[in-house]
Design an enzyme around this catalytic site. Sequence first.
Site, mmCIF file in Angstrom:
data_model
loop_
_atom_site.group_PDB
_atom_site.id
_atom_site.type_symbol
_atom_site.label_atom_id
_atom_site.label_comp_id
_atom_site.label_asym_id
_atom_site.label_seq_id
_atom_site.Cartn_x
_atom_site.Cartn_y
_atom_site.Cartn_z
ATOM 1 N N PHE A 1 0.877 -1.174 0.000
ATOM 2 C CA PHE A 1 0.000 0.000 0.000
ATOM 3 C C PHE A 1 0.912 1.221 0.000
ATOM 4 O O PHE A 1 1.706 1.407 0.923
ATOM 5 C CB PHE A 1 -0.864 -0.044 1.265
ATOM 6 C CG PHE A 1 -1.868 1.058 1.387
ATOM 7 C CD1 PHE A 1 -3.086 0.972 0.734
ATOM 8 C CD2 PHE A 1 -1.611 2.165 2.180
ATOM 9 C CE1 PHE A 1 -4.029 1.978 0.862
ATOM 10 C CE2 PHE A 1 -2.551 3.179 2.316
ATOM 11 C CZ PHE A 1 -3.762 3.075 1.645
ATOM 12 N N GLY B 1 3.674 12.392 4.801
ATOM 13 C CA GLY B 1 3.488 11.277 5.728
ATOM 14 C C GLY B 1 2.151 11.459 6.413
ATOM 15 O O GLY B 1 1.115 10.992 5.933
ATOM 16 N N TRP C 1 9.097 4.335 2.625
ATOM 17 C CA TRP C 1 8.788 3.438 3.753
ATOM 18 C C TRP C 1 7.678 2.444 3.398
ATOM 19 O O TRP C 1 6.726 2.265 4.164
ATOM 20 C CB TRP C 1 8.365 4.240 5.005
ATOM 21 C CG TRP C 1 9.301 5.346 5.332
ATOM 22 C CD1 TRP C 1 10.600 5.216 5.719
ATOM 23 C CD2 TRP C 1 9.032 6.755 5.283
ATOM 24 N NE1 TRP C 1 11.157 6.456 5.910
ATOM 25 C CE2 TRP C 1 10.217 7.421 5.655
ATOM 26 C CE3 TRP C 1 7.906 7.514 4.969
ATOM 27 C CZ2 TRP C 1 10.311 8.806 5.716
ATOM 28 C CZ3 TRP C 1 8.003 8.889 5.027
ATOM 29 C CH2 TRP C 1 9.177 9.516 5.402
ATOM 30 N N GLN D 1 6.948 -7.001 45.818
ATOM 31 C CA GLN D 1 5.827 -6.147 45.433
ATOM 32 C C GLN D 1 6.194 -5.211 44.269
ATOM 33 O O GLN D 1 5.332 -4.875 43.442
ATOM 34 C CB GLN D 1 5.376 -5.328 46.639
ATOM 35 C CG GLN D 1 3.915 -4.925 46.548
ATOM 36 C CD GLN D 1 3.436 -4.243 47.808
ATOM 37 O OE1 GLN D 1 4.097 -3.342 48.340
ATOM 38 N NE2 GLN D 1 2.285 -4.649 48.290
ATOM 39 N N GLU E 1 0.668 3.719 9.746
ATOM 40 C CA GLU E 1 -0.797 3.812 9.562
ATOM 41 C C GLU E 1 -1.385 4.941 10.415
ATOM 42 O O GLU E 1 -2.471 4.821 10.975
ATOM 43 C CB GLU E 1 -1.455 2.453 9.786
ATOM 44 C CG GLU E 1 -0.922 1.474 8.734
ATOM 45 C CD GLU E 1 -1.736 0.246 8.487
ATOM 46 O OE1 GLU E 1 -2.940 0.266 8.788
ATOM 47 O OE2 GLU E 1 -1.178 -0.719 7.947
ATOM 48 N N THR F 1 0.428 8.284 12.863
ATOM 49 C CA THR F 1 1.080 8.416 14.171
ATOM 50 C C THR F 1 0.008 8.520 15.267
ATOM 51 O O THR F 1 -1.183 8.725 14.980
ATOM 52 C CB THR F 1 1.915 9.710 14.206
ATOM 53 O OG1 THR F 1 1.019 10.813 13.960
ATOM 54 C CG2 THR F 1 3.027 9.717 13.165
ATOM 55 N N GLU G 1 -0.455 10.986 17.083
ATOM 56 C CA GLU G 1 -1.045 12.330 16.967
ATOM 57 C C GLU G 1 -2.162 12.322 15.915
ATOM 58 O O GLU G 1 -3.201 12.969 16.112
ATOM 59 C CB GLU G 1 0.041 13.349 16.597
ATOM 60 C CG GLU G 1 1.077 13.592 17.685
ATOM 61 C CD GLU G 1 2.061 12.436 17.920
ATOM 62 O OE1 GLU G 1 2.233 11.597 17.014
ATOM 63 O OE2 GLU G 1 2.650 12.357 19.010
HETATM 64 N N1 CAA Z 1 -13.437 6.981 5.175
HETATM 65 C C1 CAA Z 1 -13.802 7.596 4.011
HETATM 66 N N2 CAA Z 1 -13.511 8.888 3.728
HETATM 67 C C2 CAA Z 1 -12.825 9.576 4.670
HETATM 68 C C3 CAA Z 1 -12.420 9.001 5.890
HETATM 69 C C4 CAA Z 1 -12.759 7.645 6.130
HETATM 70 N N3 CAA Z 1 -12.413 7.011 7.274
HETATM 71 N N4 CAA Z 1 -11.752 9.940 6.598
HETATM 72 C C5 CAA Z 1 -11.748 11.074 5.850
HETATM 73 N N5 CAA Z 1 -12.401 10.832 4.686
HETATM 74 C C6 CAA Z 1 -12.664 11.799 3.594
HETATM 75 C C7 CAA Z 1 -13.394 13.011 4.120
HETATM 76 O O1 CAA Z 1 -14.781 12.810 4.111
HETATM 77 C C8 CAA Z 1 -12.978 14.084 3.134
HETATM 78 O O2 CAA Z 1 -13.756 14.011 1.960
HETATM 79 P P1 CAA Z 1 -14.557 15.294 1.394
HETATM 80 O O3 CAA Z 1 -13.652 16.485 1.524
HETATM 81 O O4 CAA Z 1 -14.872 14.951 -0.022
HETATM 82 O O5 CAA Z 1 -15.757 15.406 2.239
HETATM 83 C C9 CAA Z 1 -11.578 13.667 2.726
HETATM 84 O O6 CAA Z 1 -11.428 12.284 3.084
HETATM 85 C C10 CAA Z 1 -10.513 14.478 3.395
HETATM 86 O O7 CAA Z 1 -10.676 14.334 4.783
HETATM 87 P P2 CAA Z 1 -10.083 15.386 5.801
HETATM 88 O O8 CAA Z 1 -10.556 16.757 5.460
HETATM 89 O O9 CAA Z 1 -10.355 14.871 7.169
HETATM 90 O O10 CAA Z 1 -8.508 15.325 5.448
HETATM 91 P P3 CAA Z 1 -7.282 16.029 6.145
HETATM 92 O O11 CAA Z 1 -6.373 16.556 5.114
HETATM 93 O O12 CAA Z 1 -7.737 16.953 7.231
HETATM 94 O O13 CAA Z 1 -6.466 14.769 6.785
HETATM 95 C C11 CAA Z 1 -5.896 13.051 8.259
HETATM 96 C C12 CAA Z 1 -6.986 13.884 7.621
HETATM 97 C C13 CAA Z 1 -6.637 12.196 9.268
HETATM 98 C C14 CAA Z 1 -4.839 13.860 8.982
HETATM 99 C C15 CAA Z 1 -5.248 12.176 7.146
HETATM 100 O O14 CAA Z 1 -4.413 12.930 6.297
HETATM 101 C C16 CAA Z 1 -4.461 10.995 7.674
HETATM 102 O O15 CAA Z 1 -5.053 9.982 8.066
HETATM 103 N N6 CAA Z 1 -3.100 11.078 7.677
HETATM 104 C C17 CAA Z 1 -2.264 9.965 8.059
HETATM 105 C C18 CAA Z 1 -1.921 9.111 6.887
HETATM 106 C C19 CAA Z 1 -1.495 7.736 7.278
HETATM 107 O O16 CAA Z 1 -2.099 7.061 8.105
HETATM 108 N N7 CAA Z 1 -0.438 7.247 6.636
HETATM 109 C C20 CAA Z 1 -0.014 5.903 6.838
HETATM 110 C C21 CAA Z 1 0.715 5.394 5.647
HETATM 111 S S1 CAA Z 1 0.254 3.794 5.187
HETATM 112 C C22 CAA Z 1 1.179 2.718 6.103
HETATM 113 O O17 CAA Z 1 1.779 3.066 7.085
HETATM 114 C C23 CAA Z 1 1.086 1.320 5.665
HETATM 115 C C24 CAA Z 1 2.216 0.473 6.045
HETATM 116 O O18 CAA Z 1 3.146 0.287 5.306
HETATM 117 C C25 CAA Z 1 2.179 -0.272 7.315
#
Ligand code: CAA
Length: 379
Positions: A123, A131, A156, A279, A363, A365, A367
Amino acid sequence: MNFQLTEEHLAVQAAARDFAQTELLPGVIERDEHQKFPAEQVKKMGELGFLGMMVDPKYGGGGMDTISYVLAMEEISKVDASASVVMSVNNSLVCWGLEKYGTEEQKQKYLTKLATGEVIGAFCLSEPEAGSDATSQRTTAEDKGDYYLLNGTKNWITNGSTASVYLVIAQTHPEKGHRGINALIVERGMEGFAIGPKENKLGIRGSDTHSLMFTDVKVPKENRIGEDGFGFKFAMSTLAGGRIGIASQALGIASGAFELALKYSKERKAFGVEIAKHQAIQFKLADMGTNIEAARLLCLQAAYDKDTHQDYAMSGAMAKLFASKVAMDTTVEAVQIHGGYGFVKEYHVERLMRDAKITQIYEGTSEIQKIVISRELLK
Ligand code: CAA
């Protein structure tokens, strides 16, 4: 309210425990030391059905619920988090995303092989400069009519060099922000697709983490997942379930370290008695056991929400936030209980402590989990 696991759940849990103890435990220290991907073990995980647990049997999956997946993830992560991250990414991010949003052709072509473990998936969302701020995608997928021209770098990436199917998130319409992003299925070996060197990591050292480079890769239009511009929502929706997988991984790391500490405390003597009689150790064990139980309940709650088609974005984020902190705290205490032995590799707990840290980073942080949770609470 029923807290009892079913016989099927207990059977899955026992099978995963047996696999972890007999197949993963031997060699886990050496794989960590030499950063060796558990290739044979992952192949067996596929044969036993651990790589496509929740996929519909008509696509080669196990047709199981998310609770079964949490139980299996915990058992496997107790022993080898490098193997369980392969399982988590393949099940929650790649298979689930394709099954939920892919076309029938995409499912027949890719999901059937991914669910049986014939091939594994990756993914690809994170970038050198995207990030936590996942909307700032620099990788571009230019619309060229019947294909997309993919250019950019991903960082990553779990299963980076061992995967055959890559779900790549890229920007097609920059003027539309996150609504201009697409998710594309990229195959290993497509011209212009290059894999960077393996990352030398603090933890989950057996897992295969790489950067990926795309230079004018032609990805057929039929490899786009969902409508044009659906890519960011695809990523968010997929990650919401992925967080249940990583929460269970964190739970497993914590409970693996706890089991080792409990056993050691009944064997090791100091000041004339087993250290468990002191303890100072009892209080640590009580805190560790209580925290693990709370983390387990949060993981099962999130899985239950998903299985019963309720919103699980918040419960999944809560489970990940809490379980990953418990993993960190518990493994630090497990090392402390082991004293000097805890600091050497043969006793396993130092590896679990190093592995625990990534669960607070990937997936999303801790935060990011707090952002997701607070937004839901404030809705
Ligand atoms: N399901 C469906 N849609 C969703 C959703 C969900 N759970 N969460 C948000 N959305 C949609 C929102 O409805 C919005 O859509 P519209 O604007 O059309 O209404 C759109 O997504 C944008 O949402 P936000 O405005 O909330 O977006 P944002 O820019 O404020 O960011 C965030 C939100 C939570 C910070 C997000 O950027 C995020 O999750 N960041 C972290 C990314 C991450 O987890 N990366 C991990 C990498 S993958 C990995 O680690 C895999 C591995 O190898 C192990």
